[in-house]
Design an enzyme around this catalytic site. Structure first.
Site, short mmCIF file in Angstrom:
data_model
loop_
_atom_site.label_atom_id
_atom_site.label_comp_id
_atom_site.label_asym_id
_atom_site.label_seq_id
_atom_site.Cartn_x
_atom_site.Cartn_y
_atom_site.Cartn_z
N ASN A 10 31.27 53.32 2.01
CA ASN A 10 31.93 53.06 3.50
C ASN A 10 33.41 53.07 3.04
O ASN A 10 33.89 51.90 2.29
CB ASN A 10 31.76 51.81 4.17
CG ASN A 10 32.16 51.76 5.50
OD1 ASN A 10 33.40 51.83 5.73
ND2 ASN A 10 31.26 51.47 6.51
N HIS A 46 33.48 54.62 10.01
CA HIS A 46 33.13 53.87 11.40
C HIS A 46 34.75 54.02 12.13
O HIS A 46 35.49 53.12 12.30
CB HIS A 46 32.85 52.54 11.31
CG HIS A 46 32.60 51.86 12.74
ND1 HIS A 46 31.48 50.45 12.76
CD2 HIS A 46 32.68 52.26 13.99
CE1 HIS A 46 31.27 50.44 14.14
NE2 HIS A 46 32.11 51.30 14.81
N GLU A 78 29.62 56.35 12.12
CA GLU A 78 29.01 55.09 12.63
C GLU A 78 29.71 54.75 13.92
O GLU A 78 31.14 55.01 13.85
CB GLU A 78 29.12 54.20 11.61
CG GLU A 78 28.53 52.99 12.02
CD GLU A 78 28.59 51.71 10.86
OE1 GLU A 78 28.58 50.58 11.14
OE2 GLU A 78 28.63 52.00 9.96
N HIS A 200 25.35 46.21 4.85
CA HIS A 200 25.93 45.03 5.03
C HIS A 200 25.86 43.97 4.35
O HIS A 200 24.88 43.39 3.99
CB HIS A 200 25.91 44.47 6.42
CG HIS A 200 26.92 44.21 7.30
ND1 HIS A 200 27.56 44.78 8.15
CD2 HIS A 200 27.56 42.69 7.25
CE1 HIS A 200 28.49 44.01 8.64
NE2 HIS A 200 28.51 42.64 7.97
N GLY A 223 30.60 49.14 1.62
CA GLY A 223 31.99 49.06 2.06
C GLY A 223 32.82 48.02 1.35
O GLY A 223 33.53 48.06 0.52
#
Length: 249
Positions: A10, A46, A78, A200, A223
């Site tokens: 990410n 995202h 995302e 996450h 990320g």
């Protein structure tokens, strides 16, 4: 032979750093290319409505990068399935879309979909993405029922929210309980024919136990932890470190 990667990097944090100045560096596409050249499976972004990190132009630049230089890698877009986001999906045609239930002002994705609420809008978004030949994943809490509901409304994959597990650094007993919840959810999703992803607050320290518990996870989107690691070891070497933690090197 080197195992197929499940690491999707990410690059939102790279965009945050770039946006601090009116300059083209660090380059989002440049750093994405380094990650994929080093062996990452693909890139996750995202694009939020306020464009505080990934900009609309980044989406199309990355889509072009994938088409021109990395046709065997995957771009994951995302976001919340608003009309504006769905228009972006239709135009960019990423390999995968991950629908998340984020409020526009939310700093990061911190919970999965609540499937007991009305899901008709989500079903419509899933159907649209499939019409555009874009694979659909839903962001789910570590709860087997969430996996069942995701399958019911037509998702092809789920990404299990691993934030509570990632927050257990220094607390092995709590980490074991959170890992058990993730594992049960992953098992349920697999039994339903769903692809299983995780994301996450994953790090080189907490990934090995996750892989041992659910070795069939096909993608991990990372990320913040990846970028923090890369500040010490460099972008390419961090790809090696994370892939090693996944048992791929």
């Amino acid at each position: 032979m080197t195992a197929v990667s499940r690491l999707s990097v990410n690059v939102n944090a790279i965009a945050v750093l770039r946006n601090r100045r009116d300059l083209p560096w660090p380059s989002v596409t440049g750093m994405a290319a380094i990650a994929m050249e080093a062996g990452a499976k693909g890139i996750t972004i995202h694009p939020r409505p306020d464009q505080r990190h990934i900009r609309t132009s980044d989406v199309f630049d990355l889509a072009e990068l994938m088409e021109d230089r990395f046709p065997n890698k995957e771009l994951c877009l995302e976001g919340y399935p608003s009309p504006e986001f769905m228009k972006l999906v239709e135009e960019a045609r990423p390999d995968q879309v991950l629908f998340v239930p984020d409020d526009p002002g939310q700093s990061t994705s911190d919970h999965g979909w609540q499937f007991d609420a009305d899901t008709s809008e989500l079903q419509d978004a899933i159907a649209q993405a499939k019409d555009w030949a874009v694979s659909v994943a839903l962001f789910c809490d570590p709860d087997p029922e969430a996996a069942r509901q995701a399958a019911r409304i037509g998702a092809e994959r789920i990404e299990i929210y691993t934030g509570p597990y990632g927050a257990c650094y220094g607390a092995p007993d709590r980490a074991a309980k959170e890992l058990a919840r993730i594992g049960e959810t992953a098992d349920t999703a697999k039994s339903l024919g769903l692809g299983v992803h995780a994301g996450h607050d994953l790090t080189v320290d907490n990934i090995p136990a996750l892989v041992r518990r659910a070795p069939f996870i096909r993608e991990m989107s990372i990320g913040h932890g990846f970028t923090a690691d890369a500040l010490i070891y460099g972008f390419a070497e961090s790809v090696n470190r994370f892939r090693t933690s996944m048992g791929e090197r």
